[in-house]
Design an enzyme around this catalytic site. Structure first.
Site, PDB file in Angstrom:
ATOM      1  N   CYS A 250      -6.164   1.631   5.908  1.00  0.00           N
ATOM      2  CA  CYS A 250      -6.784   0.371   6.341  1.00  0.00           C
ATOM      3  C   CYS A 250      -6.179  -0.054   7.684  1.00  0.00           C
ATOM      4  O   CYS A 250      -5.332   0.640   8.252  1.00  0.00           O
ATOM      5  CB  CYS A 250      -6.545  -0.714   5.291  1.00  0.00           C
ATOM      6  SG  CYS A 250      -4.834  -1.303   5.228  1.00  0.00           S
TER       7      CYS A 250
ATOM      8  N   HIS B   8       0.847  -1.199   0.000  1.00  0.00           N
ATOM      9  CA  HIS B   8       0.000   0.000   0.000  1.00  0.00           C
ATOM     10  C   HIS B   8       0.884   1.252   0.000  1.00  0.00           C
ATOM     11  O   HIS B   8       2.018   1.218   0.507  1.00  0.00           O
ATOM     12  CB  HIS B   8      -0.909   0.007   1.239  1.00  0.00           C
ATOM     13  CG  HIS B   8      -2.090  -0.911   1.142  1.00  0.00           C
ATOM     14  ND1 HIS B   8      -3.139  -0.890   2.028  1.00  0.00           N
ATOM     15  CD2 HIS B   8      -2.383  -1.890   0.245  1.00  0.00           C
ATOM     16  CE1 HIS B   8      -4.031  -1.797   1.685  1.00  0.00           C
ATOM     17  NE2 HIS B   8      -3.589  -2.437   0.614  1.00  0.00           N
TER      18      HIS B   8
ATOM     19  N   GLU C 123       0.813   3.893   1.825  1.00  0.00           N
ATOM     20  CA  GLU C 123       1.242   4.332   3.160  1.00  0.00           C
ATOM     21  C   GLU C 123       2.427   3.512   3.674  1.00  0.00           C
ATOM     22  O   GLU C 123       3.337   4.046   4.309  1.00  0.00           O
ATOM     23  CB  GLU C 123       0.104   4.193   4.184  1.00  0.00           C
ATOM     24  CG  GLU C 123      -1.150   4.961   3.848  1.00  0.00           C
ATOM     25  CD  GLU C 123      -2.176   4.085   3.133  1.00  0.00           C
ATOM     26  OE1 GLU C 123      -1.810   3.424   2.147  1.00  0.00           O
ATOM     27  OE2 GLU C 123      -3.336   4.080   3.561  1.00  0.00           O
TER      28      GLU C 123
ATOM     29  N   CYS D 247      -2.253  -0.409   7.504  1.00  0.00           N
ATOM     30  CA  CYS D 247      -1.528   0.865   7.436  1.00  0.00           C
ATOM     31  C   CYS D 247      -1.683   1.652   8.726  1.00  0.00           C
ATOM     32  O   CYS D 247      -0.725   2.264   9.213  1.00  0.00           O
ATOM     33  CB  CYS D 247      -2.008   1.658   6.222  1.00  0.00           C
ATOM     34  SG  CYS D 247      -1.590   0.835   4.670  1.00  0.00           S
TER      35      CYS D 247
END
EC number: 3.5.4.33
Lengths: 147, 147
Positions: free
Chosen positions: A87, A57, A59, A90
């Site tokens: 999410c 991801h 992040e 993260c």
């Protein structure tokens, strides 16, 4: 004053540019930048498809990249700008990083950390809804094209 | 029968060997392996200090490594063996991976995913407490020496 240009919108636009790069690669369009003292020290976008890796991801890559730049694992004094609400994974990483501030654009009412009940570090401040429409439109456009 | 050797303890011992490697490097001693069809496809240990990276938990590296081995991001059919209960971040990553089974040793009553309320994928089965004493002793010994 020069500082006036460094608004949350200013940095969110950079995160949106990253999200657009993800979009262009066929990735779910999420982008992130990490800023310290008005300086961008990490800029990343989602690469889960390209890398075949659920951990890629925007992040997560931004946290790794910023820590690498700073030479230490804690992101105290840093702000993360991300186009979509983080999410569980993260948010969990951000918890460990003790990052000072998180600014996100669009809410994720299905898989976002708030509905999932993930805890951030008590010292982390959160600002939501910055350029929400632009951030959200990119994700909606992505899924519309995939159908 | 040959299959009889492939118990949860058999694979947890390999995760414990990884945890010992982390211990020897001055890292919080957590080790992980990922197994598919009784074959170890990833073995990793915590490297957060060495890499200055909060995302470098044993589980995160194992997920990335296993997905790389399999050539796909989903870990359906795989089992993760990890010496300590996963945190929010790792449980969040495991959620995305749709891993079939998680076996952990020691509970983490402060930062573990259960007390933090992190959701796993509904298809993921969990077994806890495998070689709990050995897994827990390593972590306790680590923190005792640091004091």
């Amino acid at each position: 004053m020069i500082e006036d240009i460094f608004t949350d919108e200013y940095f969110m636009k950079k995160a949106l540019q990253e999200a657009q790069e993800a979009f262009d690669k066929g990735e779910i369009p999420v982008g992130a930048v990490i800023v310290v003292d008005n300086k961008v020290i990490a800029r990343t976008h989602n690469l889960t498809e390209l890398l075949h890796d659920v951990t890629a991801h925007a992040e997560m890559q931004a946290i790794t990249s910023a820590a690498n730049f700073l030479g230490g694992k804690y992101l105290i004094g840093c702000t993360l700008y991300v186009t979509l609400e983080p999410c569980q994974m993260c948010a969990g990483a951000l918890y460990w990083s003790q990052i000072s501030k998180i600014v996100f654009g669009a809410a994720d009412t299905h898989r976002g950390y708030r509905v999932m009940g993930t805890k951030l570090h008590p010292k982390t401040k959160v600002v939501s809804g910055v350029m929400e429409n632009e951030c959200s439109a990119l994700v909606k456009d992505f899924f519309k094209r995939r159908r």
